[in-house]
Design a protein around this motif. Sequence first.
Motif, PDB file in Angstrom:
ATOM      1  N   MET A   1      39.022  39.477  43.079  1.00  0.00           N
ATOM      2  CA  MET A   1      38.208  38.225  42.657  1.00  0.00           C
ATOM      3  C   MET A   1      37.779  37.471  43.794  1.00  0.00           C
ATOM      4  O   MET A   1      38.385  37.082  44.680  1.00  0.00           O
ATOM      5  CB  MET A   1      39.194  37.352  41.990  1.00  0.00           C
ATOM      6  CG  MET A   1      38.394  35.874  41.285  1.00  0.00           C
ATOM      7  SD  MET A   1      39.582  34.859  40.536  1.00  0.00           S
ATOM      8  CE  MET A   1      38.522  33.230  40.315  1.00  0.00           C
ATOM      9  N   ALA A   2      36.506  37.434  43.745  1.00  0.00           N
ATOM     10  CA  ALA A   2      35.867  36.272  44.805  1.00  0.00           C
ATOM     11  C   ALA A   2      35.649  34.750  44.339  1.00  0.00           C
ATOM     12  O   ALA A   2      35.607  34.581  43.095  1.00  0.00           O
ATOM     13  CB  ALA A   2      34.416  36.772  45.181  1.00  0.00           C
ATOM     14  N   CYS A   3      35.824  33.907  44.960  1.00  0.00           N
ATOM     15  CA  CYS A   3      35.634  32.509  44.622  1.00  0.00           C
ATOM     16  C   CYS A   3      34.469  32.170  44.034  1.00  0.00           C
ATOM     17  O   CYS A   3      34.216  31.190  43.177  1.00  0.00           O
ATOM     18  CB  CYS A   3      36.071  31.609  45.723  1.00  0.00           C
ATOM     19  SG  CYS A   3      34.759  31.565  47.191  1.00  0.00           S
ATOM     20  N   ASN A   4      33.509  32.863  44.425  1.00  0.00           N
ATOM     21  CA  ASN A   4      31.810  32.491  43.567  1.00  0.00           C
ATOM     22  C   ASN A   4      30.986  33.784  43.812  1.00  0.00           C
ATOM     23  O   ASN A   4      31.699  34.789  44.586  1.00  0.00           O
ATOM     24  CB  ASN A   4      31.316  31.229  44.101  1.00  0.00           C
ATOM     25  CG  ASN A   4      30.971  31.347  45.661  1.00  0.00           C
ATOM     26  OD1 ASN A   4      30.711  32.283  46.326  1.00  0.00           O
ATOM     27  ND2 ASN A   4      30.744  30.135  46.006  1.00  0.00           N
ATOM     28  N   ASP A   5      29.806  33.764  43.391  1.00  0.00           N
ATOM     29  CA  ASP A   5      28.954  34.862  43.280  1.00  0.00           C
ATOM     30  C   ASP A   5      28.365  35.172  44.919  1.00  0.00           C
ATOM     31  O   ASP A   5      28.228  36.424  45.253  1.00  0.00           O
ATOM     32  CB  ASP A   5      27.756  34.851  42.408  1.00  0.00           C
ATOM     33  CG  ASP A   5      28.176  34.926  41.000  1.00  0.00           C
ATOM     34  OD1 ASP A   5      29.347  35.408  40.712  1.00  0.00           O
ATOM     35  OD2 ASP A   5      27.511  34.188  40.206  1.00  0.00           O
ATOM     36  N   ASP A   6      28.246  34.284  45.601  1.00  0.00           N
ATOM     37  CA  ASP A   6      27.671  34.367  46.887  1.00  0.00           C
ATOM     38  C   ASP A   6      28.929  35.177  47.756  1.00  0.00           C
ATOM     39  O   ASP A   6      28.593  35.915  48.641  1.00  0.00           O
ATOM     40  CB  ASP A   6      27.371  32.935  47.609  1.00  0.00           C
ATOM     41  CG  ASP A   6      26.257  32.149  46.933  1.00  0.00           C
ATOM     42  OD1 ASP A   6      25.326  33.117  46.524  1.00  0.00           O
ATOM     43  OD2 ASP A   6      26.098  30.999  47.227  1.00  0.00           O
ATOM     44  N   ARG A   7      30.088  34.833  47.556  1.00  0.00           N
ATOM     45  CA  ARG A   7      31.202  35.472  48.166  1.00  0.00           C
ATOM     46  C   ARG A   7      31.317  36.851  47.704  1.00  0.00           C
ATOM     47  O   ARG A   7      31.740  37.800  48.563  1.00  0.00           O
ATOM     48  CB  ARG A   7      32.706  34.445  47.996  1.00  0.00           C
ATOM     49  CG  ARG A   7      33.476  35.106  48.914  1.00  0.00           C
ATOM     50  CD  ARG A   7      33.207  34.618  50.500  1.00  0.00           C
ATOM     51  NE  ARG A   7      34.408  34.570  51.307  1.00  0.00           N
ATOM     52  CZ  ARG A   7      34.294  34.922  52.637  1.00  0.00           C
ATOM     53  NH1 ARG A   7      32.965  35.146  53.334  1.00  0.00           N
ATOM     54  NH2 ARG A   7      35.268  34.849  53.524  1.00  0.00           N
ATOM     55  N   ALA A   8      31.083  37.220  46.390  1.00  0.00           N
ATOM     56  CA  ALA A   8      31.200  38.412  45.871  1.00  0.00           C
ATOM     57  C   ALA A   8      30.433  39.377  46.608  1.00  0.00           C
ATOM     58  O   ALA A   8      30.463  40.525  46.925  1.00  0.00           O
ATOM     59  CB  ALA A   8      31.125  38.293  44.466  1.00  0.00           C
ATOM     60  N   GLN A   9      29.166  38.747  46.579  1.00  0.00           N
ATOM     61  CA  GLN A   9      27.887  39.542  47.352  1.00  0.00           C
ATOM     62  C   GLN A   9      28.507  39.984  48.839  1.00  0.00           C
ATOM     63  O   GLN A   9      28.146  41.126  49.079  1.00  0.00           O
ATOM     64  CB  GLN A   9      26.682  38.871  47.253  1.00  0.00           C
ATOM     65  CG  GLN A   9      25.514  39.774  47.452  1.00  0.00           C
ATOM     66  CD  GLN A   9      24.042  38.778  47.726  1.00  0.00           C
ATOM     67  OE1 GLN A   9      24.018  37.729  48.037  1.00  0.00           O
ATOM     68  NE2 GLN A   9      23.102  39.617  46.990  1.00  0.00           N
ATOM     69  N   GLN A  10      28.977  39.001  49.294  1.00  0.00           N
ATOM     70  CA  GLN A  10      29.433  39.213  50.988  1.00  0.00           C
ATOM     71  C   GLN A  10      30.453  40.346  50.909  1.00  0.00           C
ATOM     72  O   GLN A  10      30.581  41.252  51.647  1.00  0.00           O
ATOM     73  CB  GLN A  10      29.957  37.978  51.738  1.00  0.00           C
ATOM     74  CG  GLN A  10      28.978  36.823  51.772  1.00  0.00           C
ATOM     75  CD  GLN A  10      29.467  35.674  52.567  1.00  0.00           C
ATOM     76  OE1 GLN A  10      30.465  35.378  52.265  1.00  0.00           O
ATOM     77  NE2 GLN A  10      28.532  35.215  53.250  1.00  0.00           N
TER      78      GLN A  10
ATOM     79  N   PHE B   1      37.621  25.182  51.339  1.00  0.00           N
ATOM     80  CA  PHE B   1      37.251  24.449  50.018  1.00  0.00           C
ATOM     81  C   PHE B   1      38.508  24.512  49.199  1.00  0.00           C
ATOM     82  O   PHE B   1      39.225  25.079  48.681  1.00  0.00           O
ATOM     83  CB  PHE B   1      36.236  25.218  49.444  1.00  0.00           C
ATOM     84  CG  PHE B   1      34.870  24.797  49.697  1.00  0.00           C
ATOM     85  CD1 PHE B   1      34.068  23.662  49.977  1.00  0.00           C
ATOM     86  CD2 PHE B   1      34.287  25.938  50.769  1.00  0.00           C
ATOM     87  CE1 PHE B   1      33.048  23.472  50.764  1.00  0.00           C
ATOM     88  CE2 PHE B   1      32.783  25.634  51.317  1.00  0.00           C
ATOM     89  CZ  PHE B   1      32.440  24.455  51.516  1.00  0.00           C
ATOM     90  N   VAL B   2      38.746  23.119  48.585  1.00  0.00           N
ATOM     91  CA  VAL B   2      40.007  22.989  47.585  1.00  0.00           C
ATOM     92  C   VAL B   2      39.586  23.650  46.415  1.00  0.00           C
ATOM     93  O   VAL B   2      40.586  24.561  45.834  1.00  0.00           O
ATOM     94  CB  VAL B   2      40.002  21.521  47.254  1.00  0.00           C
ATOM     95  CG1 VAL B   2      41.123  21.174  46.226  1.00  0.00           C
ATOM     96  CG2 VAL B   2      40.460  20.711  48.697  1.00  0.00           C
ATOM     97  N   TRP B   3      38.427  23.664  45.865  1.00  0.00           N
ATOM     98  CA  TRP B   3      38.209  24.451  44.461  1.00  0.00           C
ATOM     99  C   TRP B   3      38.535  26.034  44.877  1.00  0.00           C
ATOM    100  O   TRP B   3      39.030  26.659  44.053  1.00  0.00           O
ATOM    101  CB  TRP B   3      36.744  24.170  44.048  1.00  0.00           C
ATOM    102  CG  TRP B   3      35.601  24.701  45.364  1.00  0.00           C
ATOM    103  CD1 TRP B   3      35.228  23.668  45.991  1.00  0.00           C
ATOM    104  CD2 TRP B   3      35.055  25.877  45.337  1.00  0.00           C
ATOM    105  NE1 TRP B   3      34.087  24.390  46.687  1.00  0.00           N
ATOM    106  CE2 TRP B   3      34.020  25.665  46.105  1.00  0.00           C
ATOM    107  CE3 TRP B   3      35.189  27.248  44.685  1.00  0.00           C
ATOM    108  CZ2 TRP B   3      33.391  26.958  46.530  1.00  0.00           C
ATOM    109  CZ3 TRP B   3      34.379  28.320  45.096  1.00  0.00           C
ATOM    110  CH2 TRP B   3      33.610  27.976  46.043  1.00  0.00           C
ATOM    111  N   SER B   4      38.257  26.681  45.874  1.00  0.00           N
ATOM    112  CA  SER B   4      38.279  28.143  46.226  1.00  0.00           C
ATOM    113  C   SER B   4      39.961  28.199  46.121  1.00  0.00           C
ATOM    114  O   SER B   4      40.456  29.256  45.589  1.00  0.00           O
ATOM    115  CB  SER B   4      37.808  28.489  47.400  1.00  0.00           C
ATOM    116  OG  SER B   4      38.231  29.860  47.781  1.00  0.00           O
ATOM    117  N   ARG B   5      40.767  27.446  46.858  1.00  0.00           N
ATOM    118  CA  ARG B   5      42.225  27.593  46.706  1.00  0.00           C
ATOM    119  C   ARG B   5      42.910  27.463  45.292  1.00  0.00           C
ATOM    120  O   ARG B   5      43.728  27.954  45.200  1.00  0.00           O
ATOM    121  CB  ARG B   5      42.749  26.579  47.954  1.00  0.00           C
ATOM    122  CG  ARG B   5      42.276  26.575  49.335  1.00  0.00           C
ATOM    123  CD  ARG B   5      43.020  26.024  50.400  1.00  0.00           C
ATOM    124  NE  ARG B   5      43.222  24.441  50.113  1.00  0.00           N
ATOM    125  CZ  ARG B   5      42.394  23.821  50.623  1.00  0.00           C
ATOM    126  NH1 ARG B   5      41.363  24.117  51.329  1.00  0.00           N
ATOM    127  NH2 ARG B   5      42.569  22.345  50.346  1.00  0.00           N
TER     128      ARG B   5
END
Length: 276
Positions: free
Chosen positions: A210-219, A154-158
Motif C-alpha cells: 500500500m502506498a499513501c497516495n497515487d503519486d507515491r504509488a507511481q514512484q 505527513f501525519v495523514w500518511s502515518r
Amino acid sequence: PGHPIGGVVGTGTMDSLEPKNAQVGPPARSVRIAPTVLVFVETSREFGRGLLYGIAKYSRLHGHWRVYQRPMALDSSLPDWRDMRIHGAIARDVRMAQGLTRSNFPVVFVQHSRDIYESFPGIITDAHSIGHMAAEHFLDRGFLNFAYCGLNHFVWSRNRERTFRQRIEQGGFTVHTYVQPKTKARRLWKNEQPVLAGWLTSLPKPVALMACNDDRAQQVVDACKLAALQVPDEVAVLGVDNDALVCDLSDPPISSVALTTEPAGYAAAELLDRLM
C-alpha cells in the motif's frame, strides 16, 4: 447568510391621502444577497477536483454563491482577496487557512488529518477506513507478505500506515514499512529512488504494497523498474485517491482506493453555509 434588503411597505395610513382601512398590498419579500465565497482548492489533482464538484453542486441547489476560485496547485500562494467583500472560504492548504484566520468570515478546512488543524472547522478524510479497505483488498486476494510506503513527515500518511498495519496484524501477518531518508537532500527523488529500489528488492515476494497516495504509488512502480521487479506479479501496488490521470499514466496502471470527494465537498459547503 447575507443581508436582506427591502421591507414592508405601507406600515401606516395617512388620512389626507387614503381612506382608513385601505389595503396597501402585501409585504414585499426580502431579497437574499448571494454570498461571495473564496474556494482555495487545487484543480491539479482528482482530490481537489472532486471537492470542487461537490461545492458546485451545493451552490446550485442551495446557495447560488458567487465563487472566487482559480486554477491552482496545492502549494499555490494565497491570492489577494482583501479588496473583496467575502462571506466565507473553503481551503485545502493550512497556510491559506491560517492567512484567513484574522478575517471576519468563517473558514472551513478540508484535509487528511485533524491533528494539526484543530482550530478550524473542517472535513477530514477517514484514515481508518482507507487503511482497512486497502488491507481487506489484499487479504481477500490471499497475499501473505505486506508492505507500506508513505511519506514519513505527513501525519495523514502515518495514520494510514497505522490503520493498514492494524488490520493486517489482525489477520496474523506483519507489515514491512519503508522509512524515508532523514535529510531533505536525500529525499529528492533522484536520490531516494535507488534507496527505495533497494528496499523493494529486500522484501519477501510476492508482496502486497500500500502506498499513501497515487503519486507515491507511481514512484514505487518506477523504483520497481529500476530494481527489475515485476508489477504486479512480484510487487502488487495499491494507491489512494484514484486519480485517473496519475493511475493511467503509470505503466502498468495503478489500482487505487477511491475517496468520496464529491460528497465531502458538498458537506464542506453545507458546513460553511451554516457558519455564514
